[in-house]
Scaffold this active site. Sequence first.
Site, PDB file in Angstrom:
ATOM      1  N   GLY A 157       0.831  -1.215   0.000  1.00 23.88           N
ATOM      2  CA  GLY A 157       0.000   0.000   0.000  1.00 23.88           C
ATOM      3  C   GLY A 157       0.853   1.247   0.000  1.00 23.88           C
ATOM      4  N   VAL A 169      18.254   7.898  -2.278  1.00 24.09           N
ATOM      5  CA  VAL A 169      19.005   8.285  -3.484  1.00 24.09           C
ATOM      6  C   VAL A 169      20.104   9.282  -3.136  1.00 24.09           C
ATOM      7  CG1 VAL A 169      18.822   9.498  -5.708  1.00 24.09           C
ATOM      8  CG2 VAL A 169      17.103   7.769  -5.069  1.00 24.09           C
ATOM      9  N   ARG A 192       1.175  -4.864  -5.801  1.00 25.49           N
ATOM     10  CA  ARG A 192       1.218  -6.167  -5.142  1.00 25.49           C
ATOM     11  C   ARG A 192       1.584  -7.157  -6.246  1.00 25.49           C
ATOM     12  NH1 ARG A 192      -2.654  -3.363  -1.643  1.00 25.49           N
ATOM     13  NH2 ARG A 192      -1.585  -3.311   0.355  1.00 25.49           N
ATOM     14  N   ASP A 234       4.306  -4.791   6.265  1.00 28.79           N
ATOM     15  CA  ASP A 234       4.795  -6.081   6.768  1.00 28.79           C
ATOM     16  C   ASP A 234       4.885  -7.150   5.677  1.00 28.79           C
ATOM     17  OD1 ASP A 234       2.053  -6.275   6.625  1.00 28.79           O
ATOM     18  OD2 ASP A 234       1.805  -7.197   8.595  1.00 28.79           O
ATOM     19  N   THR A 250       4.050   2.315   5.895  1.00 27.97           N
ATOM     20  CA  THR A 250       2.641   1.905   5.863  1.00 27.97           C
ATOM     21  C   THR A 250       1.826   2.806   6.776  1.00 27.97           C
ATOM     22  OG1 THR A 250       1.060   0.212   6.543  1.00 27.97           O
ATOM     23  CG2 THR A 250       3.225   0.070   7.540  1.00 27.97           C
ATOM     24  N   ASP A 308      -0.664   1.914   8.286  1.00 21.71           N
ATOM     25  CA  ASP A 308      -1.275   1.080   9.334  1.00 21.71           C
ATOM     26  C   ASP A 308      -0.460   1.031  10.624  1.00 21.71           C
ATOM     27  OD1 ASP A 308      -3.139   0.432   7.352  1.00 21.71           O
ATOM     28  OD2 ASP A 308      -1.921  -1.254   6.665  1.00 21.71           O
ATOM     29  N   ASP A 356       1.539  -1.148  11.588  1.00 19.36           N
ATOM     30  CA  ASP A 356       1.414  -2.492  12.164  1.00 19.36           C
ATOM     31  C   ASP A 356       2.685  -3.320  12.006  1.00 19.36           C
ATOM     32  OD1 ASP A 356       1.246  -2.684   9.432  1.00 19.36           O
ATOM     33  OD2 ASP A 356      -0.463  -4.046   9.396  1.00 19.36           O
ATOM     34  N   ARG A 366     -26.813  13.392  16.377  1.00 20.37           N
ATOM     35  CA  ARG A 366     -26.765  12.088  15.735  1.00 20.37           C
ATOM     36  C   ARG A 366     -25.568  11.288  16.217  1.00 20.37           C
ATOM     37  NH1 ARG A 366     -27.864  13.919   9.634  1.00 20.37           N
ATOM     38  NH2 ARG A 366     -30.123  13.931   9.773  1.00 20.37           N
ATOM     39  N   ARG A 414      -5.715  -1.972   8.735  1.00 16.43           N
ATOM     40  CA  ARG A 414      -5.582  -3.429   8.678  1.00 16.43           C
ATOM     41  C   ARG A 414      -5.895  -4.031  10.043  1.00 16.43           C
ATOM     42  NH1 ARG A 414      -1.584  -4.324   4.151  1.00 16.43           N
ATOM     43  NH2 ARG A 414      -1.698  -6.545   4.403  1.00 16.43           N
TER      44      ARG A 414
END
Length: 333
Positions: free
Chosen positions: A23, A36, A84, A115, A138, A140, A142, A175, A184
Amino acid sequence: MWRLLELAPNRSLKRIAVLTSGGDAPGMNAAIRAVVRTALARGVEVRGVQKGYSGLVESNWLAMDRASVANILQTGGTVLKTARCEAFLSPATRLDTAARLRGAGIEALVVIGGDGSLAGAHQFQQETGFPVIGVPGTIDNDVYGTDDSIGYDTAVNTALEAIDKLRDTATSHERVFLVEVMGRSSGFIAASVGVAGGAEIVLLPRQPADVDTICKVLQDSAARGKYSSLIIVAERDDPQLTPKLTAELSRRGYQSRAAILGHIQRGGSPSGHDRILASVLGAAAVDALLAGHSDVMVGVRGEELVLTPLAEVTANKKPQPLEYLSLIEQLAT
Ligand code: ADP
């Protein structure tokens, strides 16, 4: 700011490659730039691999110079593109890939990703002996072995911006808003925006999402004169959870609306925090390679930059921030 690692060079490298995988995350460009420019400053050539492991498998890489990373520090996404790649899951393909890299005079690889990408880097190194360094990128957060990952801070701030706006509407209309955020299986974004957005409830992945318990919290809030609430729902395997909960709460008399933030959390200009993290980690990745390290990830723990074996990174799961749930509850009441 993190204390930088002192990494004395003990080997020379002529040419390395860098890729982004999995991702996309804001700050990946800042990390590419740091890789670089650090490499060039140390006399090492860099090849930028296109589209993650797909580009590696297909020998799709370009020479990078200083100008090729000009003006990207502040941009979201990744100029190298990401993907991916099914093909990289095959051991035979990985062996062939290492041979192609060696054939092109590339002596080491920097992988910026989550990961899954880091697991791929470890597998690749173990099977082929090809030197690799991982950089956690990432939203996430994680990845085991680092407190922080590139893109997480920006994603939290992006989600918060939306949540603050939803809070205005929730309050005005009295509301309940259920806001689904990414992250994830970890729930770090949910816990962070839960604290920073003053949410009444946060539902983390793998934790119960029981309607009776939610209703009890809403009743207690109403008893205190508060008729609007924000419930943060971390994304789960069941994409219908948020709509289902929203419908059930409405059925029970709580005017509820769902907002699924989705991919807006991935993009955007990286925060200052993520630019610094990416710059520091990207530079350290190159220096770690030159210091003779391989099969490790550069990450941060507290104030320190740390190197963690990729075997450890991939064998462990970062614990969910469960302790934040009681803080969120305490501060909302
Ligand atoms: P992320 O890095 O964001 O967690 P993924 O889990 O989708 O993203 O992994 C990105 C890519 O890394 C995969 O498409 C695949 O090419 C490679 N990868 C993931 N796990 C492995 C593995 N165990 N062995 C080899 N390659 C892997």
